[in-house]
Design a protein around this motif. Structure first.
Motif, PDB file in Angstrom:
ATOM      1  N   ARG A  16     -62.746  43.353 -37.110  1.00 16.18           N
ATOM      2  CA  ARG A  16     -62.927  44.802 -37.610  1.00 16.18           C
ATOM      3  C   ARG A  16     -61.897  45.425 -37.243  1.00 16.18           C
ATOM      4  O   ARG A  16     -60.807  45.910 -37.807  1.00 16.18           O
ATOM      5  N   HIS A 205     -65.087  51.521 -25.600  1.00 16.42           N
ATOM      6  CA  HIS A 205     -64.387  50.895 -26.759  1.00 16.42           C
ATOM      7  C   HIS A 205     -62.930  51.610 -26.531  1.00 16.42           C
ATOM      8  O   HIS A 205     -62.741  52.853 -26.815  1.00 16.42           O
ATOM      9  N   HIS A 207     -58.891  51.954 -26.580  1.00 13.40           N
ATOM     10  CA  HIS A 207     -57.510  51.686 -27.203  1.00 13.40           C
ATOM     11  C   HIS A 207     -56.252  51.664 -26.005  1.00 13.40           C
ATOM     12  O   HIS A 207     -56.498  52.512 -25.110  1.00 13.40           O
ATOM     13  N   ASN A 241     -56.629  47.163 -28.779  1.00 10.48           N
ATOM     14  CA  ASN A 241     -57.767  47.505 -28.149  1.00 10.48           C
ATOM     15  C   ASN A 241     -57.939  46.655 -26.807  1.00 10.48           C
ATOM     16  O   ASN A 241     -56.846  45.872 -26.379  1.00 10.48           O
ATOM     17  N   ALA A 522     -60.907  54.126 -36.394  1.00  6.07           N
ATOM     18  CA  ALA A 522     -59.648  54.002 -35.282  1.00  6.07           C
ATOM     19  C   ALA A 522     -60.217  52.600 -34.629  1.00  6.07           C
ATOM     20  O   ALA A 522     -61.070  52.033 -34.307  1.00  6.07           O
TER      21      ALA A 522
HETATM   22 ZN    ZN Z   1     -61.271  51.528 -32.483  1.00  4.54          ZN
END
Ligand code: ZN
Ligand code: KIV
Length: 522
Positions: A16, A205, A207, A241, A522
Motif C-alpha cells: 500500500r 507509522h 516516514h 517508510n 501519505a
Molecule cells: Zn504513510
C-alpha cells in the motif's frame, strides 16, 4: 519465573504505502507474489492496498484476502462511507481481516486540506470507526499527521476512536517530521492522557523524510507502542517508510535493550524478500543499505578483515545467515540442465509457468554461452523479464548499434508486437540515446527519462549490467530494470518495459501512478 515476552506486531504496508512510491508499480500477480513472501516471513498484518483507489487495487486486495493465509489482511479507507464499504468488500474473503480508516487531525490539515473544525473531525472519525465496525471486528484508526497535531486534541480523537470501537490506534508521522525523543514523549503522553488507551493496541507509522523512521519507531516502542508499520526495503511515499528489515533486526540484535519484546518475523527470509521486492518493483536497493544492501556484510578494510578472521564478532553484530545469506551461492554454467535451473529458481522463491520456464532456460543458456558462470542475481534478472513479457506488447527482437569516437551513434531496432514485425533506425547523442529514440519512433510512445542507473549484477568483467530506468510518459511515471552483458541492450529492454507497462495499464483502464484523480494516502 521468566517474564512472558511482549509481542511487537509487524504490520507490513509494502503493498500500500510502498506501492505508492513514485515509479513503483506492481501488477496483480506481482502483488500476490509479494503477499505470499510476507506470509512466509510471518508478518502479523499485510496492508494489501487501498481498494477505493482503482478497480485494479480492489481486485488485488480481494485476491490477496482470498488466497494468502496466516497474516491478517488489511484494506485502507478514508473516513468516507464509500471507501469503508469498498475496503470491507475487498477484505471480506480473508480468514482474518482488518479495515484501516484514516483522517487528518493536525491544524495545518484541518485548516487547508479538510477545512473542518476539531469537533467535525471527531464526529467523522467516530462515525467512520462505528461504520467500519459493522463490517469487521478489527478496526485500525489513524489520525493522519498525528506528529504535528496538538497533543490535547490528538488525545481527544484517540479516546473517541477507541470508544467507537477502534482496536488499533496508529500514530503516523506522516511527513517524517518527528525526532525520536519527542516522538517517544508523544506516545508516553497518549498513555498518560487517554483513559481507555489499554483497550487498543498502539501502533506507529513513520516516514523517513529526515532519515529517522526506524529511530522514531524504536522510540515509540520504548514508550509502549506494540505495533510498527513498515515496508520491505523502506519503500513508501517520498523518502519512504520505516524499513521492516531494519526495525526487526534492531529489536533482535539489541536484545540487551529489547529482550522483553519479540516479533514473529522469520528473519532468515529477509534477504530473499528484499531481493524479490526490489526485482518486482524495479526499485534498486542501495549497496550500503542497512541489513539487505550488497555491502551490508562485506568487509573491505584490511584491519577489519584481519579482525573478522580472528573473531567474527569483532566487526559483525549480526550473522549473514540470520537474514538468509548462507554464503554458499550455487553457480550455474552452460552445462547446467533444465532441472538444476528450475531447482535454483525455486530456491530463490521464483515460480515460472512451464512455458515461461522453457523460454527462461533458452535465455539462460544464451547467457551461459557468453559468461562462464551464471549467478543467482543473473537468474533473477532472466526470470523477471520472462514474467514481464505478456502478449500484445512490444518485444525486442533485434538491436544493432554503431558507435565510436568518430561515428554518429546509430541504432537499428526491430520489435515484435504479436505477429507484426516493426523496424526502424535512428541516431542519437550516444548508443543508448539512439536506441531509445528509435524505440520511441517505432512504438509511437514518447517518454522522458527521469533516472538512469547502471550497476553490475555480479562480479567480473563479463558481469551482466543491470539498468534501472525511471520514465515519465504522459501523466505516468514508471520504472523498470533489465540486465544483459550488453548495457545498450539492457537499456533498450528496460525502456521498452516501461512503455509496455504504460500501454498495458492504459488498455486495462488503470490510471497512471501520478494521476491526480487517484486517491492517495501519505
Ligand atoms: Zn504513510
Ligand atoms: O503516512 C500516513 O499518514 C499514512 C496513513 C494512511 C497511515 O500512510
Amino acid at each position: 519465573m521468566a517474564k512472558a515476552k511482549e509481542r511487537v506486531s509487524i504490520f507490513d504496508t509494502t503493498l500500500r504505502d510502498g506501492e505508492q512510491s513514485p515509479g513503483c508499480s506492481l501488477n496483480r500477480r506481482e502483488k500476490l507474489e509479494i503477499a505470499h513472501l510476507l506470509a512466509k516471513l510471518k508478518v502479523d498484518v499485510i496492508e494489501a492496498g487501498f481498494p477505493i483507489a482503482s478497480p485494479d487495487d480492489f481486485e488485488a486486495v480481494k485476491l490477496i484476502a482470498e488466497s494468502v493465509k496466516g497474516p491478517r489482511i488489511c484494506g485502507l479507507a478514508r473516513c468516507l462511507e464509500k471507501d469503508i464499504v469498498r475496503a470491507a468488500d475487498a477484505v471480506a474473503g480473508a480468514d482474518k481481516s482488518r479495515i484501516h480508516v484514516f483522517l487528518a487531525t493536525s491544524a495545518i490539515h484541518r485548516r487547508y486540506k479538510l477545512r473542518k473544525a476539531e469537533s467535525e473531525i471527531v464526529k467523522q472519525a467516530v462515525a467512520s470507526v462505528k461504520l467500519a465496525r459493522k463490517h469487521c471486528d478489527d478496526i485500525e484508526f489513524s489520525p493522519e499527521d498525528a506528529s504535528r497535531t496538538e497533543l490535547p486534541f490528538l488525545a481527544q480523537v484517540v479516546e473517541a476512536a477507541i470508544s467507537a470501537g477502534a482496536t488499533t490506534i496508529n500514530i503516523p508521522d506522516t511527513v517524517g517530521y518527528a525526532i525520536p525523543s519527542r516522538f517517544g514523549e508523544l506516545i508516553e503522553y497518549l498513555f498518560e492522557h487517554v483513559k481507555n488507551i489499554n483497550d487498543a493496541t498502539i501502533s506507529v507509522h513513520c516516514h523517513n523524510d529526515l532519515g529517522l523512521a526506524v529511530a522514531n519507531s524504536l522510540a515509540a516502542v520504548e514508550n509502549g507502542a506494540r505495533a510498527v508499520e513498515c515496508t520491505i526495503n523502506g519503500l513508501g511515499e517520498r523518502a519512504g517508510n520505516c524499513a521492516l528489515e531494519e526495525i526487526v533486526m534492531a529489536l533482535r540484535t539489541r536484545a540487551d535493550l529489547y529482550g522483553h519484546l519479540k516479533t514473529g518475523v522469520r528473519t532468515q527470509h529477509l534477504h530473499n524478500t528484499s531481493r524479490t521486492v526490489s526485482r518486482l518493483t524495479g526499485m534498486s536497493v542501495q549497496r550500503n543499505k542497512a541489513i539487505v544492501g550488497a555491502n551490508a556484510f562485506a568487509h573491505e578494510a584490511g584491519i577489519h578483515q584481519d579482525g573478522m578472521l580472528k573473531e567474527r564478532t569483532t566487526y559483525e553484530i549480526m550473522r549473514p545467515e540470520d537474514i538468509g545469506i548462507d554464503g554458499s551461492e550455487l553457480v550455474l554454467g552452460k552445462h547446467s540442465g533444465r532441472h538444476a535451473f528450475r531447482h535454483q529458481l525455486q530456491g530463490l522463491g521464483i515460480k515460472l509457468s512451464s512455458s515461461e520456464l522453457d523460454d527462461a532456460y533458452v535465455r539462460f543458456i544464451a547467457l551461459a554461452d557468453k559468461k562462464k558462470v551464471v549467478y543467482d542475481d543473473d537468474l533473477i534478472s532472466i526470470a523477471r523479464e520472462e514474467m514481464e513479457e505478456t502478449p500484445g506488447v512490444f518485444m525486442l527482437d533485434y538491436l544493432h548499434v554503431v558507435t565510436g569516437t568518430d561515428t554518429v551513434p546509430t541504432a537499428t531496432v526491430r520489435l515484435k508486437k504479436g505477429k507484426e514485425t516493426l523496424q526502424d533506425a535512428g541516431c542519437g547523442d550516444g548508443p543508448v540515446d539512439a536506441a531509445l529514440k528509435t524505440i520511441e519512433r517505432i512504438t509511437g510512445v514518447r517518454g522522458r527519462l527521469i533516472d538512469f542507473n547502471l550497476q553490475a549484477v555480479t562480479v567480473g568483467k563479463d558481469a551482466m549490467g543491470e539498468v534501472t530506468v525511471r520514465v515519465s510518459i504522459g501523466s505516468d511515471i514508471v520504472s523498470a530494470k533489465s540486465a544483459s552483458t550488453d548495457i545498450v541492450e539492457a537499456s533498450a529492454r528496460a525502456y521498452l518495459s516501461c512503455i509496455n507497462r504504460v500501454l498495458r495499464d492504459r488498455a486495462s483502464g488503470k490510471k497512471g501512478k501520478s494521476s491526480a484523480r487517484k486517491p492517495r494516502a501519505a
